[in-house]
Design a protein around this motif. Structure first.
Motif, PDB file in Angstrom:
ATOM      1  N   GLY A 104       0.799  -1.223   0.000  1.00  0.00           N
ATOM      2  CA  GLY A 104       0.000   0.000   0.000  1.00  0.00           C
ATOM      3  C   GLY A 104       0.826   1.265   0.000  1.00  0.00           C
ATOM      4  O   GLY A 104       0.422   2.291   0.566  1.00  0.00           O
ATOM      5  N   ILE A 105       1.993   1.235  -0.620  1.00  0.00           N
ATOM      6  CA  ILE A 105       2.847   2.417  -0.675  1.00  0.00           C
ATOM      7  C   ILE A 105       2.375   3.366  -1.768  1.00  0.00           C
ATOM      8  O   ILE A 105       1.656   2.973  -2.697  1.00  0.00           O
ATOM      9  CB  ILE A 105       4.320   2.031  -0.906  1.00  0.00           C
ATOM     10  N   SER A 106       2.786   4.630  -1.675  1.00  0.00           N
ATOM     11  CA  SER A 106       2.363   5.626  -2.660  1.00  0.00           C
ATOM     12  C   SER A 106       3.450   5.952  -3.677  1.00  0.00           C
ATOM     13  O   SER A 106       3.168   6.530  -4.720  1.00  0.00           O
ATOM     14  CB  SER A 106       1.922   6.915  -1.956  1.00  0.00           C
ATOM     15  N   HIS A 107       4.720   5.603  -3.369  1.00  0.00           N
ATOM     16  CA  HIS A 107       5.813   5.928  -4.286  1.00  0.00           C
ATOM     17  C   HIS A 107       6.830   4.794  -4.278  1.00  0.00           C
ATOM     18  O   HIS A 107       7.292   4.369  -3.219  1.00  0.00           O
ATOM     19  CB  HIS A 107       6.494   7.238  -3.863  1.00  0.00           C
ATOM     20  N   VAL A 108       7.173   4.299  -5.468  1.00  0.00           N
ATOM     21  CA  VAL A 108       8.186   3.257  -5.593  1.00  0.00           C
ATOM     22  C   VAL A 108       9.216   3.696  -6.620  1.00  0.00           C
ATOM     23  O   VAL A 108       8.890   4.384  -7.603  1.00  0.00           O
ATOM     24  CB  VAL A 108       7.545   1.912  -6.013  1.00  0.00           C
ATOM     25  N   ILE A 109      10.470   3.327  -6.374  1.00  0.00           N
ATOM     26  CA  ILE A 109      11.549   3.561  -7.331  1.00  0.00           C
ATOM     27  C   ILE A 109      12.155   2.221  -7.711  1.00  0.00           C
ATOM     28  O   ILE A 109      12.573   1.455  -6.845  1.00  0.00           O
ATOM     29  CB  ILE A 109      12.654   4.464  -6.739  1.00  0.00           C
ATOM     30  N   PHE A 110      12.181   1.928  -9.002  1.00  0.00           N
ATOM     31  CA  PHE A 110      12.840   0.725  -9.507  1.00  0.00           C
ATOM     32  C   PHE A 110      14.244   1.091  -9.967  1.00  0.00           C
ATOM     33  O   PHE A 110      14.418   1.990 -10.798  1.00  0.00           O
ATOM     34  CB  PHE A 110      12.045   0.128 -10.667  1.00  0.00           C
ATOM     35  N   ALA A 111      15.231   0.387  -9.422  1.00  0.00           N
ATOM     36  CA  ALA A 111      16.631   0.584  -9.819  1.00  0.00           C
ATOM     37  C   ALA A 111      17.207  -0.772 -10.178  1.00  0.00           C
ATOM     38  O   ALA A 111      17.886  -1.414  -9.373  1.00  0.00           O
ATOM     39  CB  ALA A 111      17.407   1.231  -8.677  1.00  0.00           C
ATOM     40  N   LEU A 112      16.918  -1.218 -11.398  1.00  0.00           N
ATOM     41  CA  LEU A 112      17.220  -2.609 -11.783  1.00  0.00           C
ATOM     42  C   LEU A 112      18.400  -2.745 -12.732  1.00  0.00           C
ATOM     43  O   LEU A 112      18.832  -3.853 -13.022  1.00  0.00           O
ATOM     44  CB  LEU A 112      15.976  -3.252 -12.401  1.00  0.00           C
ATOM     45  N   ASP A 113      18.890  -1.644 -13.288  1.00  0.00           N
ATOM     46  CA  ASP A 113      20.132  -1.654 -14.094  1.00  0.00           C
ATOM     47  C   ASP A 113      20.058  -2.526 -15.344  1.00  0.00           C
ATOM     48  O   ASP A 113      21.093  -2.862 -15.919  1.00  0.00           O
ATOM     49  CB  ASP A 113      21.322  -2.146 -13.256  1.00  0.00           C
ATOM     50  N   GLY A 114      18.889  -2.943 -15.764  1.00  0.00           N
ATOM     51  CA  GLY A 114      18.790  -3.756 -16.972  1.00  0.00           C
ATOM     52  C   GLY A 114      19.399  -5.131 -16.850  1.00  0.00           C
ATOM     53  O   GLY A 114      19.858  -5.702 -17.845  1.00  0.00           O
ATOM     54  N   SER A 145     -21.221  -2.661  -7.945  1.00  0.00           N
ATOM     55  CA  SER A 145     -21.868  -1.600  -7.180  1.00  0.00           C
ATOM     56  C   SER A 145     -20.896  -0.945  -6.210  1.00  0.00           C
ATOM     57  O   SER A 145     -20.970   0.254  -5.946  1.00  0.00           O
ATOM     58  CB  SER A 145     -23.065  -2.163  -6.405  1.00  0.00           C
ATOM     59  N   LYS A 146     -19.957  -1.736  -5.671  1.00  0.00           N
ATOM     60  CA  LYS A 146     -18.936  -1.199  -4.786  1.00  0.00           C
ATOM     61  C   LYS A 146     -17.632  -1.097  -5.555  1.00  0.00           C
ATOM     62  O   LYS A 146     -17.062  -2.101  -5.959  1.00  0.00           O
ATOM     63  CB  LYS A 146     -18.752  -2.093  -3.561  1.00  0.00           C
ATOM     64  N   LYS A 147     -17.170   0.110  -5.761  1.00  0.00           N
ATOM     65  CA  LYS A 147     -15.958   0.323  -6.538  1.00  0.00           C
ATOM     66  C   LYS A 147     -14.728  -0.035  -5.705  1.00  0.00           C
ATOM     67  O   LYS A 147     -14.751  -0.004  -4.475  1.00  0.00           O
ATOM     68  CB  LYS A 147     -15.863   1.778  -7.002  1.00  0.00           C
ATOM     69  N   ALA A 148     -13.668  -0.381  -6.423  1.00  0.00           N
ATOM     70  CA  ALA A 148     -12.418  -0.725  -5.751  1.00  0.00           C
ATOM     71  C   ALA A 148     -11.855   0.496  -5.040  1.00  0.00           C
ATOM     72  O   ALA A 148     -12.108   1.650  -5.422  1.00  0.00           O
ATOM     73  CB  ALA A 148     -11.416  -1.245  -6.772  1.00  0.00           C
ATOM     74  N   ASP A 149     -11.116   0.252  -3.979  1.00  0.00           N
ATOM     75  CA  ASP A 149     -10.455   1.348  -3.277  1.00  0.00           C
ATOM     76  C   ASP A 149      -9.497   2.053  -4.227  1.00  0.00           C
ATOM     77  O   ASP A 149      -8.866   1.416  -5.075  1.00  0.00           O
ATOM     78  CB  ASP A 149      -9.680   0.819  -2.065  1.00  0.00           C
ATOM     79  N   PRO A 150      -9.369   3.361  -4.109  1.00  0.00           N
ATOM     80  CA  PRO A 150      -8.448   4.097  -4.992  1.00  0.00           C
ATOM     81  C   PRO A 150      -7.037   3.536  -4.895  1.00  0.00           C
ATOM     82  O   PRO A 150      -6.591   3.095  -3.834  1.00  0.00           O
ATOM     83  CB  PRO A 150      -8.512   5.530  -4.448  1.00  0.00           C
ATOM     84  N   LEU A 151      -6.347   3.552  -6.010  1.00  0.00           N
ATOM     85  CA  LEU A 151      -4.985   3.048  -6.059  1.00  0.00           C
ATOM     86  C   LEU A 151      -4.094   3.889  -5.153  1.00  0.00           C
ATOM     87  O   LEU A 151      -4.040   5.119  -5.272  1.00  0.00           O
ATOM     88  CB  LEU A 151      -4.471   3.104  -7.501  1.00  0.00           C
ATOM     89  N   LYS A 152      -3.411   3.226  -4.239  1.00  0.00           N
ATOM     90  CA  LYS A 152      -2.542   3.958  -3.314  1.00  0.00           C
ATOM     91  C   LYS A 152      -1.235   4.371  -3.968  1.00  0.00           C
ATOM     92  O   LYS A 152      -0.615   5.364  -3.574  1.00  0.00           O
ATOM     93  CB  LYS A 152      -2.279   3.101  -2.077  1.00  0.00           C
ATOM     94  N   LEU A 153      -0.788   3.600  -4.938  1.00  0.00           N
ATOM     95  CA  LEU A 153       0.444   3.940  -5.633  1.00  0.00           C
ATOM     96  C   LEU A 153       0.204   5.137  -6.548  1.00  0.00           C
ATOM     97  O   LEU A 153      -0.570   5.065  -7.500  1.00  0.00           O
ATOM     98  CB  LEU A 153       0.941   2.742  -6.446  1.00  0.00           C
ATOM     99  N   GLU A 154       0.854   6.256  -6.235  1.00  0.00           N
ATOM    100  CA  GLU A 154       0.653   7.487  -6.984  1.00  0.00           C
ATOM    101  C   GLU A 154       1.811   7.824  -7.916  1.00  0.00           C
ATOM    102  O   GLU A 154       1.643   8.529  -8.904  1.00  0.00           O
ATOM    103  CB  GLU A 154       0.450   8.653  -6.011  1.00  0.00           C
ATOM    104  N   LYS A 155       3.009   7.333  -7.586  1.00  0.00           N
ATOM    105  CA  LYS A 155       4.178   7.680  -8.391  1.00  0.00           C
ATOM    106  C   LYS A 155       5.062   6.456  -8.574  1.00  0.00           C
ATOM    107  O   LYS A 155       5.378   5.752  -7.623  1.00  0.00           O
ATOM    108  CB  LYS A 155       4.977   8.808  -7.733  1.00  0.00           C
TER     109      LYS A 155
END
Length: 497
Positions: A104-114, A145-155
Motif C-alpha cells: 500500500g505504498i504511494s511511491h516506488v523507485i525501480f533501480a534494476l540496471d537492466g 456496485s462497490k468500486k475498488a479502493d483508490p490506487l494507493k500507488l501514486e508515483k
C-alpha cells in the motif's frame, strides 16, 4: 498514476520503497551494490543469512536500511545469468508489483540496471518495465456496485544514469501509451454483452475522435452497408435486435496521401453460434468474441498517444450473432461485397463472414499493409494453446515483420502455412465457397477463406482465440495483441520516417 525517470545518488533517494536486484551466490546488481556500500554491507549481510537466495521472482522487503533515505528496500531475485529472459523478467516484475500493491505504498523507485533479461536493447528493457508494471495495476470494477479502493500507488519512478535519460523518457512515454491501449482493450473485452453492443463500440470510436485531433471516425449503419453490398457481414446480425455497425477510424499522422497500414478487428459482441447454437457451458465467455476489435481500439489509442508519423486505419466489423426467426440458416447463400458468393454451412463460423466484407472495404484505402485480428477458431487453441497467436499471411515479408514485432513486444505469434492445397476444403457445390472446411486444419482453412478477399494487397491474419482472455479464477481479457500491433506500427513508422 505518474511515471517518471529520475537520476541521482541511490543513498539519497526519498521514496517509500526502493527496488534493487539480487542474484544467486550473493551477487548484487550495480544499484544494489551501491546501496550495499551506503549501508556498510547491510544487504550482503542479509544475503549471507539466507533469507533470500536470488532465485527468479523471489522478494524480500527490508525496513529502515541504514545509510539509505528510502523507507523500505525490496530485494528482487533475478536468477542466474542463463535464466534471464523476457519470460522471467516479467515474472520478476509481477512479483515486485505484488509486494508493492499489498504494502500500500504511494511511491516506488525501480533501480534494476537492466540485469533482468538477455535483451540488450535498453529502450525495450525500460519500456517493458513500464508496460508490465502498469498492466499489473489494471483493475476492472465498471459493473460492480462497490468500486475498488483508490490506487494507493501514486508515483512510479525509474532510476537511470543521467546520460540515458532521453532514451529512458522515450521508453516511458511509449510504454505508458501501450499500457493505456491495453487497458482500453481489456475494458472493452470485460464489459458485459448487454452493455458492449455494436452501437456501444461505435460510440466509443466517436469518443476517441473527440479526444484526438488526428483521428477521424466514420460509422456505417446497416443501410449504408447494404448499399455497398456487404450482405455477408449483415447476414451475421440478422437474428439480433442489435443493429450491426462498421466502424472506421482514420489516424492521419503521416504524409498526406501516404498509404496507410490498416487494422481490421472482428467485433462479434456476443456469439451464441446463431442457429448452429453453441453448448451452454461457458457461453458467457463469448462476450470476448470482440477482442479482435478491442485490440484495434487499443492500438489506435496507443498510436494517437505516441503521435506516430504514420497513417493508420482501424476497421471494426461489429455484430451480434443470435438465433431467431430472422437469423441466417445453414444452407443459406449470401453475396459478399466483393461479389463472391458464400454458402453458410455453419452459422457459428461467423467471424470470417463479417471480416471478409471488412477486408474488401479495406482495399479502398490502397493500403501499405492490412492485418486482421480475430478470435476466429477454437482450432487455433488446439494447435498453439494459450501462448502464441496464430499468424497466416499472403506476404512472407509482412509475416516476418509481425513475428519480429511480437518477439520485441513480448506478445508472440507463430506462423502457420497458407498453402493452396487447403483451399480445396472450401469448395461448394452451390456457391463460390462454403464458410467451413471441416475439422482438419480449421485455423488454416479459416484464413484461406479470408485470403480470397485480400488478393490486391499485403495481408496477414492473427487468430487470437487462445490468447485474448483467461478463464477460471483469473477470468478476464488480456489486451493482446495491442503490444504486438503497436510494435509493428512503431517499426513501420521508423522505416518510413
Amino acid at each position: 498514476m505518474d511515471f517518471e525517470i529520475i537520476n541521482g545518488d541511490i543513498a539519497a533517494l526519498e521514496t517509500e520503497c526502493l527496488v534493487v536486484a539480487v542474484a544467486p551466490e550473493g551477487q548484487l546488481s550495480p544499484a544494489a551494490s551501491a546501496a550495499d556500500s551506503a549501508s556498510n554491507g547491510y544487504l550482503q549481510e542479509i544475503l549471507a543469512g539466507g533469507d533470500i537466495s536470488g532465485k527468479t521472482a523471489q522478494t524480500l522487503l527490508l525496513h529502515k536500511v541504514p545509510g539509505l533515505t528510502a523507507r523500505r528496500v525490496l530485494l528482487l531475485g533475478v536468477g542466474k545469468e542463463e535464466e534471464r529472459n523476457n519470460r522471467n523478467y516479467r515474472k520478476a516484475i509481477t512479483a515486485a508489483m505484488g509486494v508493492v500493491k499489498s504494502t500500500g505504498i504511494s511511491h516506488v523507485i525501480f533501480a534494476l540496471d537492466g540485469v533482468l533479461t538477455d535483451d540488450t536493447d535498453q529502450y525495450r528493457q525500460l519500456r517493458h518495465l513500464v508496460e508490465w508494471s502498469g498492466q499489473e495495476l489494471y483493475l476492472y470494477d465498471e459493473t460492480k456496485s462497490k468500486k475498488a479502493d483508490p490506487l494507493k500507488l501514486e508515483k512510479f519512478s525509474i532510476l537511470c544514469a543521467e546520460e540515458d535519460t532521453d532514451l529512458a523518457e522515450q521508453a516511458l512515454l511509449d510504454g505508458t501509451a501501450i499500457v493505456n491501449g491495453t487497458s482500453i482493450a481489456r475494458d472493452l473485452g470485460n464489459l458485459p454483452p448487454n452493455i458492449c453492443t455494436p452501437t456501444y463500440l461505435a460510440e466509443r470510436a466517436l469518443e476517441l475522435e473527440a479526444e484526438f485531433e488526428a483521428l477521424t471516425t466514420t460509422i456505417l449503419d446497416e443501410d449504408e452497408m447494404a448499399e455497398l453490398g456487404m450482405h455477408c457481414l449483415l447476414s451475421v446480425g440478422k437474428g439480433s435486435e442489435q443493429p450491426s455497425k462498421l466502424v472506421v477510424m482514420q489516424y492521419n499522422g503521416g504524409v498526406e496521401g501516404e498509404a496507410p497500414h490498416v487494422l481490421v478487428g472482428k467485433g462479434i459482441t456476443f456469439d451464441t453460434g446463431g442457429i448452429s447454437l453453441k453448448p451452454g457451458d461457458s457461453m458467457d465467455e463469448m462476450k470476448y468474441d470482440m477482442c479482435g476489435a478491442a485490440s484495434v481500439f487499443g492500438a489506435i489509442n496507443a498510436v494517437c498517444e505516441m503521435a506516430l508519423p504514420i497513417n493508420v486505419v482501424g476497421i471494426v466489423a461489429a455484430a451480434e450473432n443470435m438465433p431467431s426467426g430472422h437469423a441466417s440458416k445453414p444452407g443459406d447463400i449470401v453475396t459478399t461485397m466483393s461479389g463472391q458468393t458464400v454458402e453458410i454451412l455453419n452459422t457459428d463460423a461467423e467471424g470470417r463472414l463479417v471480416l471478409c466484407d471488412a477486408l474488401t472495404y479495406a482495399g479502398r484505402f490502397n493500403p501499405a499493409s492490412v492485418v486482421d485480428i480475430a478470435t476466429l477458431t477454437g482450432a487455433c487453441i488446439i494447435a498453439l494453446g494459450h501462448q502464441a497467436s496464430g499468424l497466416m499471411s499472403n506476404d512472407d515479408q509482412l509475416a516476418q515483420q509481425l513475428l519480429e514485432a511480437g518477439v520485441q513486444a513480448g506478445d508472440r505469434a507463430w506462423q502457420l502455412p497458407l498453402w493452396d492445397e487447403y483451399q480445396e476444403q472450401l469448395d461448394s457445390n452451390f456457391a463460390d465457397m462454403q464458410n467451413i472446411g471441416g475439422r482438419p486444419a480449421g485455423s488454416i482453412t479459416a484464413a484461406c477463406f479470408l485470403s480470397r478477399f485480400t488478393k490486391e494487397y499485403r495481408w496477414a491474419h492473427l487468430d487470437i482465440a487462445g490468447v485474448a482472455w483467461n478463464s477460471g479464477k483469473n477470468k478476464g481479457a488480456t489486451g493482446r495483441c495491442v503490444p504486438l500491433l503497436t510494435q509493428y506500427l512503431l517499426n513501420q513508422s521508423a522505416t518510413e520516417e
